[in-house]
Write an enzyme that holds these catalytic residues in place. Sequence first.
Site, PDB file in Angstrom:
ATOM      1  N   TYR A 147       0.831  -1.210   0.000  1.00  0.00           N
ATOM      2  CA  TYR A 147       0.000   0.000   0.000  1.00  0.00           C
ATOM      3  C   TYR A 147       0.868   1.263   0.000  1.00  0.00           C
ATOM      4  O   TYR A 147       0.634   2.203  -0.762  1.00  0.00           O
ATOM      5  CB  TYR A 147      -0.909  -0.036   1.229  1.00  0.00           C
ATOM      6  CG  TYR A 147      -1.917   1.087   1.322  1.00  0.00           C
ATOM      7  CD1 TYR A 147      -3.115   1.022   0.626  1.00  0.00           C
ATOM      8  CD2 TYR A 147      -1.677   2.197   2.129  1.00  0.00           C
ATOM      9  CE1 TYR A 147      -4.060   2.045   0.730  1.00  0.00           C
ATOM     10  CE2 TYR A 147      -2.605   3.219   2.241  1.00  0.00           C
ATOM     11  CZ  TYR A 147      -3.798   3.132   1.539  1.00  0.00           C
ATOM     12  OH  TYR A 147      -4.722   4.150   1.643  1.00  0.00           O
ATOM     13  N   LYS A 151       0.970   4.089  -2.911  1.00  0.00           N
ATOM     14  CA  LYS A 151       0.566   5.462  -2.606  1.00  0.00           C
ATOM     15  C   LYS A 151       1.728   6.448  -2.790  1.00  0.00           C
ATOM     16  O   LYS A 151       1.507   7.607  -3.160  1.00  0.00           O
ATOM     17  CB  LYS A 151      -0.001   5.541  -1.183  1.00  0.00           C
ATOM     18  CG  LYS A 151      -1.342   4.816  -1.030  1.00  0.00           C
ATOM     19  CD  LYS A 151      -2.413   5.392  -1.933  1.00  0.00           C
ATOM     20  CE  LYS A 151      -3.796   4.882  -1.616  1.00  0.00           C
ATOM     21  NZ  LYS A 151      -4.821   5.468  -2.506  1.00  0.00           N
TER      22      LYS A 151
END
Length: 241
Positions: A147, A151
Amino acid sequence: MARVALVTGGTRGIGGAISKALKAAGYTVAASYAGNDAAAEKFKAETGIPVYKWDVASFDACAAGVKKVEADLGPVDVLVNNAGITKDGAFHKMTPEQWNAVINTNLGSLFNMTRQVIEGMRARKFGRVISISSINGQKGQFGQVNYSAAKAGDIGFTKALALENAKGGITVNVICPGYINTEMVQAVPKDVLEKNVIPQIPVNRLGEPEEIARAVVFLAADDAGFITGSTLTVNGGQYHA
């Protein structure tokens, strides 16, 4: 004629708040979603915002989806790349599926979606591309190597694309929310939130989805044309990049 805004993951949580705020600001809004038909139909009934179902991890699905939106509503002027998933786990136990699903949905989708609208924006000399990253793309987070990598990639995507399109009336910006009061955060045990999460936030509370939505409306405006390549942190003072 109202500008057309397309919000991915636009029927729930932060995305739902963004869709509603853009509509309230006078945009013609389309909201895409991945799988929760019941939530999407409820959102459509409550807001009057049309909903469209496709997988943002698929380039072909995005091409077909955007084509349908533009046939229904007109060319997309504002794209909000909000769709995202988590598949958390320690990296030394992470599976290729956990890695690929998060990278493809949270980072690959920015290519898959923005590629469908950028040529039209360039031809019309106007566009707003706003992507929703995360505080964890800035500082990292235990159990979120996939993640955090995706991001962080969203931020790099924004900086480069902004440079390529700055002369054409197109701005490209990214918002990094901190801990926001959504279903995803509400799934964290209450005692963990109260003891471990909220004490790290200087304003001493979770953010609200509407607070992210207001930032999107600000960046989407015609008169935000001098802001591009920027990372806007909305995290209650928790982290400063």
